[in-house]
Write a protein that holds these residues in place. Structure first.
Motif, PDB file in Angstrom:
ATOM      1  N   ASP A 153       0.929  -1.234  -0.013  1.00 56.75           N
ATOM      2  CA  ASP A 153      -0.087  -0.129   0.117  1.00 56.75           C
ATOM      3  C   ASP A 153       0.779   1.167   0.000  1.00 56.75           C
ATOM      4  O   ASP A 153       1.897   1.420   0.983  1.00 56.75           O
ATOM      5  CB  ASP A 153      -0.620  -0.086   1.298  1.00 56.75           C
ATOM      6  CG  ASP A 153      -2.034  -0.853   1.024  1.00 56.75           C
ATOM      7  OD1 ASP A 153      -2.163  -1.410   0.028  1.00 56.75           O
ATOM      8  OD2 ASP A 153      -2.796  -1.271   2.147  1.00 56.75           O
ATOM      9  N   PHE A 190      -4.880   3.445 -13.331  1.00 55.81           N
ATOM     10  CA  PHE A 190      -5.872   2.703 -12.753  1.00 55.81           C
ATOM     11  C   PHE A 190      -7.029   2.635 -13.498  1.00 55.81           C
ATOM     12  O   PHE A 190      -7.261   3.807 -14.448  1.00 55.81           O
ATOM     13  CB  PHE A 190      -5.991   3.080 -11.227  1.00 55.81           C
ATOM     14  CG  PHE A 190      -6.464   4.734 -11.473  1.00 55.81           C
ATOM     15  CD1 PHE A 190      -8.076   4.634 -11.060  1.00 55.81           C
ATOM     16  CD2 PHE A 190      -6.013   5.581 -11.339  1.00 55.81           C
ATOM     17  CE1 PHE A 190      -8.541   5.871 -11.004  1.00 55.81           C
ATOM     18  CE2 PHE A 190      -6.430   6.992 -11.382  1.00 55.81           C
ATOM     19  CZ  PHE A 190      -7.842   7.038 -11.168  1.00 55.81           C
ATOM     20  N   TYR A 204      -2.918   3.118  -2.640  1.00 57.03           N
ATOM     21  CA  TYR A 204      -3.007   2.029  -3.724  1.00 57.03           C
ATOM     22  C   TYR A 204      -2.058   0.997  -3.499  1.00 57.03           C
ATOM     23  O   TYR A 204      -1.121   1.114  -2.993  1.00 57.03           O
ATOM     24  CB  TYR A 204      -2.740   2.831  -5.046  1.00 57.03           C
ATOM     25  CG  TYR A 204      -1.489   3.161  -5.347  1.00 57.03           C
ATOM     26  CD1 TYR A 204      -0.703   2.376  -6.103  1.00 57.03           C
ATOM     27  CD2 TYR A 204      -0.950   4.272  -4.937  1.00 57.03           C
ATOM     28  CE1 TYR A 204       0.648   2.504  -6.267  1.00 57.03           C
ATOM     29  CE2 TYR A 204       0.553   4.730  -5.051  1.00 57.03           C
ATOM     30  CZ  TYR A 204       1.241   3.622  -5.722  1.00 57.03           C
ATOM     31  OH  TYR A 204       2.474   3.975  -6.101  1.00 57.03           O
ATOM     32  N   ALA A 235      -2.432   0.136 -11.097  1.00 55.74           N
ATOM     33  CA  ALA A 235      -2.939  -0.237  -9.873  1.00 55.74           C
ATOM     34  C   ALA A 235      -3.855  -1.123  -9.722  1.00 55.74           C
ATOM     35  O   ALA A 235      -4.833  -1.200 -10.539  1.00 55.74           O
ATOM     36  CB  ALA A 235      -3.539   1.170  -9.205  1.00 55.74           C
ATOM     37  N   THR A 237      -5.594  -1.939  -6.627  1.00 54.79           N
ATOM     38  CA  THR A 237      -6.646  -1.183  -5.683  1.00 54.79           C
ATOM     39  C   THR A 237      -6.516   0.242  -5.613  1.00 54.79           C
ATOM     40  O   THR A 237      -5.233   0.342  -5.455  1.00 54.79           O
ATOM     41  CB  THR A 237      -6.722  -2.193  -4.398  1.00 54.79           C
ATOM     42  OG1 THR A 237      -5.454  -1.821  -3.836  1.00 54.79           O
ATOM     43  CG2 THR A 237      -7.007  -3.506  -4.546  1.00 54.79           C
ATOM     44  N   VAL A 238      -7.433   0.862  -5.577  1.00 61.10           N
ATOM     45  CA  VAL A 238      -7.104   2.227  -5.294  1.00 61.10           C
ATOM     46  C   VAL A 238      -8.107   2.683  -4.178  1.00 61.10           C
ATOM     47  O   VAL A 238      -9.578   2.577  -4.388  1.00 61.10           O
ATOM     48  CB  VAL A 238      -7.663   3.135  -6.637  1.00 61.10           C
ATOM     49  CG1 VAL A 238      -7.498   4.546  -6.170  1.00 61.10           C
ATOM     50  CG2 VAL A 238      -6.527   2.846  -7.572  1.00 61.10           C
TER      51      VAL A 238
END
Length: 207
Positions: A120, A147, A168, A179, A181-182
């Motif tokens: 992260d 992303f 992210y 990315a 996950t954001v």
């Protein structure tokens, strides 16, 4: 977030039953891979009175970031028994499902191999293309990270703006960093989490 779905018909009447079945199958695909870019389904009637098999053909084209294209097609012409359209649709999606599952597995394995687990990290949203469902983040060291809408947690893509602080996780693809996950941390003008990044006065190198 539901992916953009395009359905084309040729020689087949569009019905609510067909649309509902396709929607259910697409939703199931998203459960296996929640960052699909697009999905196009072609439903065709290619024979009027086949002696066996089915007069229908269903083709599914799916795009997956960064540049994967999956194709699944069903036209059971060799079966002795007449095959109805709904069964052809289900068969095509069954083939698509296997491909999506396999690609998703390969990408997860690649993620773990390259990063051991995505870390992260904090960044700012610096570019947004809402109509195309994607954007770019920028890290403290100036690196830009692609992303997609489907990578934004809690369906928060619409809440993003240039300058939004996010946390992210990213991996390195053939096309560069992406990315996976954001998560929104703060809107423009606030601090990013517990870090010292001030979004009103971005650090040197931020644009």
């Amino acid at each position: 977030m539901k992916i953009p779905v395009e359905i084309s018909y040729r020689g087949v009447e569009k019905t609510d039953t067909i649309e509902t079945l396709i929607d259910e199958k697409v939703a199931k695909l998203e459960k296996f891979c929640n960052y699909l870019n697009s999905c196009h389904i072609a439903v065709e009637k290619i024979h009027d009175r086949p002696r066996s098999g089915s007069p229908y053909r269903v083709r599914i084209d799916i795009t997956v970031p960064p540049s994967h294209e999956l194709v699944a097609e069903s036209n059971p012409a060799e079966q002795n028994q007449y095959v109805e359209l709904d069964r052809v649709i289900r068969d095509a999606f069954s083939k698509a499902e296997r491909q999506v599952k396999e690609l998703s597995r390969q990408q997860r394995d690649s993620d773990q191999a390259k990063s051991g687990a995505a870390q992260d990290t904090e960044a700012l949203v610096v570019r947004l293309f809402p109509e195309q469902d994607y954007g770019f983040l920028k890290t403290l060291d100036g690196e830009e990270i692609y992303f997609h809408r489907n990578s934004v947690l809690h369906n928060d893509f619409e809440r993003l703006a240039v300058g939004t602080g996010v946390r992210y996780s990213a991996i390195e693809d053939d096309q560069g960093p992406r990315a996976t996950t954001v998560q929104i941390v703060d809107k423009p003008g606030a601090n990013v989490g517990k870090s010292d990044i001030n979004l009103v006065e971005p650090p040197l190198g931020w644009e």
